[in-house]
Design a protein around this motif. Structure first.
Motif, PDB file in Angstrom:
ATOM      1  N   ILE A  30      -1.397  -8.848  50.914  1.00 40.52           N
ATOM      2  CA  ILE A  30      -1.099  -9.138  49.514  1.00 40.52           C
ATOM      3  C   ILE A  30      -1.976 -10.309  49.101  1.00 40.52           C
ATOM      4  CG2 ILE A  30       0.696  -9.679  47.848  1.00 40.52           C
ATOM      5  CD1 ILE A  30       1.336  -7.195  49.457  1.00 40.52           C
ATOM      6  N   GLN A  31      -2.817 -10.098  48.090  1.00 39.20           N
ATOM      7  CA  GLN A  31      -3.702 -11.180  47.684  1.00 39.20           C
ATOM      8  C   GLN A  31      -3.116 -11.925  46.496  1.00 39.20           C
ATOM      9  OE1 GLN A  31      -7.916 -10.651  47.686  1.00 39.20           O
ATOM     10  NE2 GLN A  31      -7.785  -8.700  48.775  1.00 39.20           N
ATOM     11  N   ALA A  32      -3.054 -13.240  46.616  1.00 45.28           N
ATOM     12  CA  ALA A  32      -2.554 -14.089  45.544  1.00 45.28           C
ATOM     13  C   ALA A  32      -3.261 -15.421  45.628  1.00 45.28           C
ATOM     14  CB  ALA A  32      -1.043 -14.276  45.677  1.00 45.28           C
ATOM     15  N   GLU A  33      -3.654 -15.950  44.499  1.00 43.42           N
ATOM     16  CA  GLU A  33      -4.316 -17.247  44.445  1.00 43.42           C
ATOM     17  C   GLU A  33      -5.526 -17.297  45.362  1.00 43.42           C
ATOM     18  OE1 GLU A  33      -1.133 -19.780  45.594  1.00 43.42           O
ATOM     19  OE2 GLU A  33       0.141 -19.098  43.972  1.00 43.42           O
ATOM     20  N   GLY A  34      -6.163 -16.183  45.530  1.00 42.15           N
ATOM     21  CA  GLY A  34      -7.351 -16.134  46.354  1.00 42.15           C
ATOM     22  C   GLY A  34      -7.085 -16.223  47.848  1.00 42.15           C
ATOM     23  N   ARG A  35      -5.830 -16.077  48.225  1.00 47.04           N
ATOM     24  CA  ARG A  35      -5.475 -16.121  49.637  1.00 47.04           C
ATOM     25  C   ARG A  35      -4.769 -14.832  50.018  1.00 47.04           C
ATOM     26  NH1 ARG A  35      -2.446 -21.701  50.545  1.00 47.04           N
ATOM     27  NH2 ARG A  35      -1.189 -20.910  48.837  1.00 47.04           N
ATOM     28  N   MET A  36      -4.683 -14.607  51.296  1.00 44.93           N
ATOM     29  CA  MET A  36      -4.087 -13.377  51.790  1.00 44.93           C
ATOM     30  C   MET A  36      -2.726 -13.647  52.424  1.00 44.93           C
ATOM     31  SD  MET A  36      -6.769 -10.923  51.967  1.00 44.93           S
ATOM     32  CE  MET A  36      -8.516 -10.912  52.330  1.00 44.93           C
ATOM     33  N   PHE A  37      -1.770 -12.856  52.021  1.00 46.78           N
ATOM     34  CA  PHE A  37      -0.431 -13.003  52.572  1.00 46.78           C
ATOM     35  C   PHE A  37       0.021 -11.691  53.189  1.00 46.78           C
ATOM     36  CE2 PHE A  37      -0.888 -16.071  49.191  1.00 46.78           C
ATOM     37  CZ  PHE A  37      -0.302 -17.217  49.702  1.00 46.78           C
ATOM     38  N   CYS A  38       0.963 -11.802  54.124  1.00 43.85           N
ATOM     39  CA  CYS A  38       1.408 -10.607  54.831  1.00 43.85           C
ATOM     40  C   CYS A  38       2.438  -9.832  54.029  1.00 43.85           C
ATOM     41  CB  CYS A  38       1.969 -10.979  56.203  1.00 43.85           C
ATOM     42  SG  CYS A  38       3.568 -11.811  56.132  1.00 43.85           S
ATOM     43  N   SER A  39       3.053 -10.480  53.042  1.00 42.72           N
ATOM     44  CA  SER A  39       4.134  -9.828  52.311  1.00 42.72           C
ATOM     45  C   SER A  39       4.313 -10.475  50.946  1.00 42.72           C
ATOM     46  CB  SER A  39       5.441  -9.949  53.096  1.00 42.72           C
ATOM     47  OG  SER A  39       5.837 -11.304  53.144  1.00 42.72           O
ATOM     48  N   ASP A  40       5.038  -9.786  50.085  1.00 43.38           N
ATOM     49  CA  ASP A  40       5.316 -10.346  48.767  1.00 43.38           C
ATOM     50  C   ASP A  40       6.081 -11.659  48.876  1.00 43.38           C
ATOM     51  OD1 ASP A  40       4.109  -8.386  47.147  1.00 43.38           O
ATOM     52  OD2 ASP A  40       5.831  -7.063  47.400  1.00 43.38           O
ATOM     53  N   SER A  41       6.994 -11.716  49.829  1.00 47.85           N
ATOM     54  CA  SER A  41       7.796 -12.927  49.989  1.00 47.85           C
ATOM     55  C   SER A  41       6.924 -14.139  50.265  1.00 47.85           C
ATOM     56  CB  SER A  41       8.801 -12.735  51.129  1.00 47.85           C
ATOM     57  OG  SER A  41       9.723 -11.730  50.799  1.00 47.85           O
ATOM     58  N   CYS A  42       5.942 -13.974  51.131  1.00 51.37           N
ATOM     59  CA  CYS A  42       5.030 -15.081  51.417  1.00 51.37           C
ATOM     60  C   CYS A  42       4.167 -15.375  50.202  1.00 51.37           C
ATOM     61  CB  CYS A  42       4.155 -14.734  52.618  1.00 51.37           C
ATOM     62  SG  CYS A  42       5.035 -14.815  54.193  1.00 51.37           S
ATOM     63  N   ALA A  43       3.728 -14.345  49.503  1.00 48.35           N
ATOM     64  CA  ALA A  43       2.837 -14.525  48.367  1.00 48.35           C
ATOM     65  C   ALA A  43       3.497 -15.311  47.243  1.00 48.35           C
ATOM     66  CB  ALA A  43       2.363 -13.167  47.849  1.00 48.35           C
ATOM     67  N   ASN A  44       4.823 -15.173  47.094  1.00 47.14           N
ATOM     68  CA  ASN A  44       5.502 -15.926  46.033  1.00 47.14           C
ATOM     69  C   ASN A  44       6.202 -17.163  46.591  1.00 47.14           C
ATOM     70  OD1 ASN A  44       8.009 -15.179  47.076  1.00 47.14           O
ATOM     71  ND2 ASN A  44       8.281 -13.493  45.660  1.00 47.14           N
ATOM     72  N   HIS A  45       5.732 -17.587  47.764  1.00 42.44           N
ATOM     73  CA  HIS A  45       6.222 -18.818  48.385  1.00 42.44           C
ATOM     74  C   HIS A  45       7.727 -18.790  48.623  1.00 42.44           C
ATOM     75  CE1 HIS A  45       2.231 -20.473  47.717  1.00 42.44           C
ATOM     76  NE2 HIS A  45       2.310 -20.077  46.465  1.00 42.44           N
ATOM     77  N   HIS A  46       8.226 -17.624  48.916  1.00 41.14           N
ATOM     78  CA  HIS A  46       9.636 -17.451  49.275  1.00 41.14           C
ATOM     79  C   HIS A  46      10.560 -17.990  48.192  1.00 41.14           C
ATOM     80  CE1 HIS A  46       8.320 -16.150  53.231  1.00 41.14           C
ATOM     81  NE2 HIS A  46       7.514 -17.177  53.256  1.00 41.14           N
ATOM     82  N   GLU A  47      10.209 -17.705  46.972  1.00 43.19           N
ATOM     83  CA  GLU A  47      11.031 -18.144  45.842  1.00 43.19           C
ATOM     84  C   GLU A  47      12.452 -17.639  45.952  1.00 43.19           C
ATOM     85  OE1 GLU A  47       9.047 -16.872  42.339  1.00 43.19           O
ATOM     86  OE2 GLU A  47       8.020 -18.780  42.041  1.00 43.19           O
ATOM     87  N   ASP A  48      12.586 -16.435  46.465  1.00 40.38           N
ATOM     88  CA  ASP A  48      13.924 -15.852  46.585  1.00 40.38           C
ATOM     89  C   ASP A  48      14.519 -16.083  47.973  1.00 40.38           C
ATOM     90  OD1 ASP A  48      12.173 -14.277  47.915  1.00 40.38           O
ATOM     91  OD2 ASP A  48      12.552 -12.459  46.764  1.00 40.38           O
ATOM     92  N   SER A  49      13.872 -16.987  48.732  1.00 40.06           N
ATOM     93  CA  SER A  49      14.358 -17.349  50.058  1.00 40.06           C
ATOM     94  C   SER A  49      14.392 -16.177  51.027  1.00 40.06           C
ATOM     95  CB  SER A  49      15.763 -17.976  49.980  1.00 40.06           C
ATOM     96  OG  SER A  49      15.708 -19.183  49.273  1.00 40.06           O
ATOM     97  N   ALA A  50      13.648 -15.160  50.734  1.00 40.25           N
ATOM     98  CA  ALA A  50      13.571 -14.034  51.648  1.00 40.25           C
ATOM     99  C   ALA A  50      12.484 -14.293  52.680  1.00 40.25           C
ATOM    100  CB  ALA A  50      13.269 -12.760  50.881  1.00 40.25           C
ATOM    101  N   GLY A  51      12.735 -13.831  53.894  1.00 41.35           N
ATOM    102  CA  GLY A  51      11.705 -13.937  54.925  1.00 41.35           C
ATOM    103  C   GLY A  51      10.690 -12.832  54.751  1.00 41.35           C
TER     104      GLY A  51
END
Ligand SMILES: [Zn+2]
Ligand SMILES: [Zn+2]
Ligand SMILES: [Zn+2]
Length: 56
Positions: free
Chosen positions: A25-46
């Protein structure tokens, strides 16, 4: 058929996951493994990956 898949570590600091650039998942020019990581765990999901400590 040949595919080149680069593996990168998720940009989430607490995350230990490695993800292929294809599936990342690409966000802010970085690569994340999941939506949860990409949104900085806003919903506290792992990131749903077993053994990974990241929950934001
Ligand atoms: Zn993770
Ligand atoms: Zn992650
Ligand atoms: Zn994370």
């Amino acid at each position: 058929m040949t595919m080149t898949i680069e593996m990168v570590k998720c940009a989430c600091a607490d995350c230990v996951c490695i993800v292929g650039t294809d599936a990342a998942i690409q966000a802010e020019g970085r690569m994340f493994c999941s939506d949860s990581c990409a949104n900085h765990h806003e919903d506290s999901a792992g990131c749903e990956h077993g053994g990974c400590p990241c929950h934001g």
